[in-house]
Motif scaffolding. Structure first.
Motif, short mmCIF file in Angstrom:
data_model
loop_
_atom_site.label_atom_id
_atom_site.label_comp_id
_atom_site.label_asym_id
_atom_site.label_seq_id
_atom_site.Cartn_x
_atom_site.Cartn_y
_atom_site.Cartn_z
N LYS A 177 0.14 -3.06 -12.84
CA LYS A 177 1.00 -2.14 -13.61
C LYS A 177 2.28 -1.82 -12.84
O LYS A 177 3.36 -1.70 -13.42
CB LYS A 177 0.25 -0.86 -13.98
N GLN A 178 2.17 -1.70 -11.52
CA GLN A 178 3.37 -1.47 -10.71
C GLN A 178 4.39 -2.59 -10.92
O GLN A 178 5.59 -2.33 -11.01
CB GLN A 178 3.01 -1.37 -9.23
N MET A 179 3.91 -3.82 -10.97
CA MET A 179 4.83 -4.96 -11.10
C MET A 179 5.40 -5.09 -12.52
O MET A 179 6.61 -5.23 -12.70
CB MET A 179 4.13 -6.26 -10.69
N VAL A 180 4.52 -5.04 -13.52
CA VAL A 180 4.97 -5.35 -14.88
C VAL A 180 5.80 -4.23 -15.50
O VAL A 180 6.41 -4.41 -16.56
CB VAL A 180 3.80 -5.74 -15.81
N THR A 181 5.87 -3.07 -14.84
CA THR A 181 6.72 -1.98 -15.33
C THR A 181 8.01 -1.85 -14.53
O THR A 181 8.78 -0.91 -14.74
CB THR A 181 5.95 -0.63 -15.27
N GLN A 182 8.25 -2.80 -13.64
CA GLN A 182 9.43 -2.72 -12.77
C GLN A 182 10.73 -2.81 -13.56
O GLN A 182 10.95 -3.73 -14.34
CB GLN A 182 9.40 -3.85 -11.73
N LYS A 183 11.61 -1.83 -13.34
CA LYS A 183 12.94 -1.85 -13.98
C LYS A 183 13.90 -2.66 -13.11
O LYS A 183 13.65 -2.91 -11.94
CB LYS A 183 13.45 -0.42 -14.14
N GLY A 184 15.02 -3.02 -13.71
CA GLY A 184 16.07 -3.76 -12.98
C GLY A 184 16.49 -4.98 -13.77
O GLY A 184 15.66 -5.77 -14.18
N GLU A 185 17.80 -5.11 -13.97
CA GLU A 185 18.34 -6.22 -14.77
C GLU A 185 18.08 -7.58 -14.11
O GLU A 185 18.12 -8.61 -14.76
CB GLU A 185 19.86 -6.04 -14.95
N ASN A 186 17.84 -7.57 -12.80
CA ASN A 186 17.69 -8.84 -12.05
C ASN A 186 16.25 -9.12 -11.65
O ASN A 186 15.99 -9.97 -10.82
CB ASN A 186 18.57 -8.80 -10.79
N THR A 187 15.29 -8.40 -12.24
CA THR A 187 13.89 -8.56 -11.83
C THR A 187 13.08 -9.31 -12.89
O THR A 187 13.20 -9.05 -14.09
CB THR A 187 13.23 -7.19 -11.58
N TYR A 188 12.22 -10.23 -12.43
CA TYR A 188 11.38 -11.03 -13.33
C TYR A 188 9.99 -11.16 -12.71
O TYR A 188 9.87 -11.44 -11.51
CB TYR A 188 11.98 -12.43 -13.54
N VAL A 189 8.96 -10.95 -13.52
CA VAL A 189 7.58 -11.00 -13.05
C VAL A 189 6.81 -11.99 -13.93
O VAL A 189 6.88 -11.91 -15.16
CB VAL A 189 6.92 -9.61 -13.12
N VAL A 190 6.10 -12.91 -13.28
CA VAL A 190 5.37 -13.95 -14.03
C VAL A 190 3.93 -14.02 -13.52
O VAL A 190 3.69 -14.24 -12.33
CB VAL A 190 6.04 -15.34 -13.85
N GLY A 191 2.97 -13.85 -14.45
CA GLY A 191 1.57 -14.06 -14.10
C GLY A 191 1.27 -15.56 -14.18
O GLY A 191 1.80 -16.25 -15.06
N ILE A 192 0.45 -16.08 -13.26
CA ILE A 192 0.04 -17.49 -13.38
C ILE A 192 -1.46 -17.56 -13.64
O ILE A 192 -2.22 -16.70 -13.18
CB ILE A 192 0.39 -18.34 -12.14
N ASN A 193 -1.86 -18.56 -14.39
CA ASN A 193 -3.29 -18.80 -14.59
C ASN A 193 -3.80 -19.59 -13.39
O ASN A 193 -3.92 -20.81 -13.42
CB ASN A 193 -3.52 -19.57 -15.90
N GLY A 194 -4.02 -18.88 -12.30
CA GLY A 194 -4.44 -19.50 -11.05
C GLY A 194 -4.59 -18.43 -10.00
O GLY A 194 -4.50 -17.23 -10.29
#
Length: 496
Positions: A177-194
């Motif tokens: 939740k900390q990661m997927v709620t991160q604000k910022g125009e330059n931020t990207y979060v990707v979950g991997i199936n692994g």
């Protein structure tokens, strides 16, 4: 004396500190290491009087020699400021016969904040020094903590973008939740199936892909890293152990030149390698105690001299250590191979091809300052309960691994040297595991009910980092397959 950085796999590559920070990863998948480890020629009496920021300058100025005093002090003072919830930055607390160095008082309540608060400032300064015109794309893999700390550090930093890959089902609910709620125009979060190892390998492959580098250059981008493979992450970690030693001397816990032990819960080997570097700078550290969870590849390595990642990957209650490829161990292997890049490259080639390598007897002899052990999930839970009931002090799951390994070390060796345990995360980050360890009755509560209950029983205020995500909106929901990581990066960066 200027300190240059060389490539652990190619002796011909030597660069300045700022260039090493900027590049992140060296050529051919190697890591940057200082050509020599500088001595810290300051008395313990002088160190004992210093703040964390002053200690950081004394340590880092000896490694980052192409940064001016003004540049480095600006980076340090910008990093270690009011975003930490304690003026000391890293308080030292005594509990149950050990000294816990609390490294979790930053913006994301994990020790990664300590290095990732300063890395953006080091990186931007390095880019200016090297006349870089491209935007820097921070590409990183996380097993839980690095991701959020890097996102928080780089959010809205001009001239950068940050893309974090994490194992979709391999982090705690609060970490995710900390990661997927991160604000910022330059931020990207990707979950991997692994798992994390696959994420880390995928990131390293992108760094080493010449075609991708050309496409990035044409689009005005270049990669750098926020993982501990970046020397700009490792050098700030050395400060912890210098500061801890000085504080123990200042509060009368140890005498002048008295050696201490250091216990570090680790998966990627970066944090304990920093303690090894502190020892080599002259800090009197007797034993470097490497604590593993059930992914005990490092324990087996210290027992047998063979590093073998060919084993089942375990999901544990200490997910930041759920790692089978300990990237930073390469820096130690290079060192005990006599700074021989060819020899080290051969070991790393065996690891890539066979999944394992075996040290020579001469190399094994150089590991005598290390001790490795591990804890089971049941032992981790039991030590959380034991220390809480005995002292009222609540450990997170990672720190508990270290506490239990320290107990095993003492029982085995009868060593009574004063000992610092690196406390790497707040228990609020792993509330369910921590509270279930204390009493199974808590399992019926929701994650945030557990947060409030933990605050009550530990008599500690709920950290701001947790309050912020209670009702935060999910802003990142991308998930991809491991093999699609490069395609995902190109989509994010709008590279056709």
């Amino acid at each position: 004396m200027d300190i240059l950085y060389t490539n652990t796999r190619d002796a011909s590559e030597k660069v300045t500190a700022s260039r090493a920070i900027l590049n992140g990863l060296a050529k051919n998948g190697g890591l940057y290491v200082p050509v020599s480890i500088p001595k810290l020629n300051i008395t313990v009496e002088a160190l004992a009087e210093m703040t964390y920021q002053e200690t950081a300058y004394e340590v880092m100025s000896r490694f980052l020699t192409d940064f001016t005093e003004e540049e480095l002090k600006h980076c340090i003072n910008s990093a270690y400021d009011s975003k930490f919830d304690t003026e000391e930055i890293a308080p030292l607390k005594k509990a149950d016969q050990a000294y816990y160095l609390e490294l979790f008082h930053g913006a994301t309540i994990a020790f990664k904040d300590m290095a990732l608060s300063i890395l953006p400032h080091l990186l931007i300064t390095a880019a200016r020094k090297n006349h870089v015109k491209n935007d820097i794309v921070i590409l990183t893999a996380t097993s839980g903590d690095t991701g959020k700390a890097a996102l928080a550090g780089f959010a809205d930093v001009k001239g950068t973008k940050i893309i974090v890959f994490y194992p979709k089902n391999g982090v705690s609910p609060i970490q995710e939740k900390q990661m997927v709620t991160q604000k910022g125009e330059n931020t990207y979060v990707v979950g991997i199936n692994g798992n994390f190892d696959q994420a880390q390998t995928g990131v390293k492959q992108m760094f080493s892909d010449p075609e991708l580098a050309k496409e990035m250059e044409a689009a005005g981008y270049q990669f750098s890293s926020a993982n501990s493979i970046n020397i700009g992450r490792l050098v700030p970690q050395i400060v912890y152990y210098v500061y801890a030693y000085a504080k123990m001397y200042a509060n009368g816990a140890i005498g002048k030149d008295e050696a201490i032990n250091v216990v570090v819960p680790t998966g990627n080997f970066g944090n304990i390698l920093a303690a090894f570097y502190a020892k080599n700078m002259g800090i009197p550290i007797h034993k470097l105690i490497c604590a593993s969870n059930e992914n005990k590849v490092l324990y087996d390595f210290f027992q047998t001299g063979t590093y073998d990642k060919n084993r089942e990957f375990m999901l544990t209650s200490s997910p930041s250590m759920d790692i089978l490829i300990s990237s930073n161990l390469e820096r130690l292997i290079y060192r005990i191979a006599g700074d021989d890049a060819k020899k080290n490259a051969s070991f790393m080639g065996e690891l890539a091809k066979e999944g394992k390598y075996t040290l020579t007897p001469g190399m094994r002899e150089q590991l005598d300052s290390f001790y490795g052990n591990y804890t089971s999930e049941a032992e981790t839970a039991a030590v959380i309960k034991e220390i809480y009931e005995k002292t009222g002090y609540v450990l997170d799951t990672h720190t508990a691994v270290a506490a239990e390994v320290y107990k095993k070390y003492k029982a085995e060796t009868k060593d009574t040297a004063k000992t610092v345990i690196a406390s790497t995360a707040s228990p609020f980050k792993f509330t369910r595991s921590v509270m279930n360890a204390i009493d199974e009755k808590y399992d019926a509560m929701s994650d945030f009910e557990l947060v409030d209950e933990l605050s009550k029983i530990a008599n500690v205020k709920v950290p701001k980092a947790i309050e912020e995500i209670r009702n935060a909106k999910v802003l990142h929901d991308t998930v991809c397959e491991v093999e699609d990581m490069p395609k995902t990066v190109k989509t994010i960066l709008k590279i056709q």
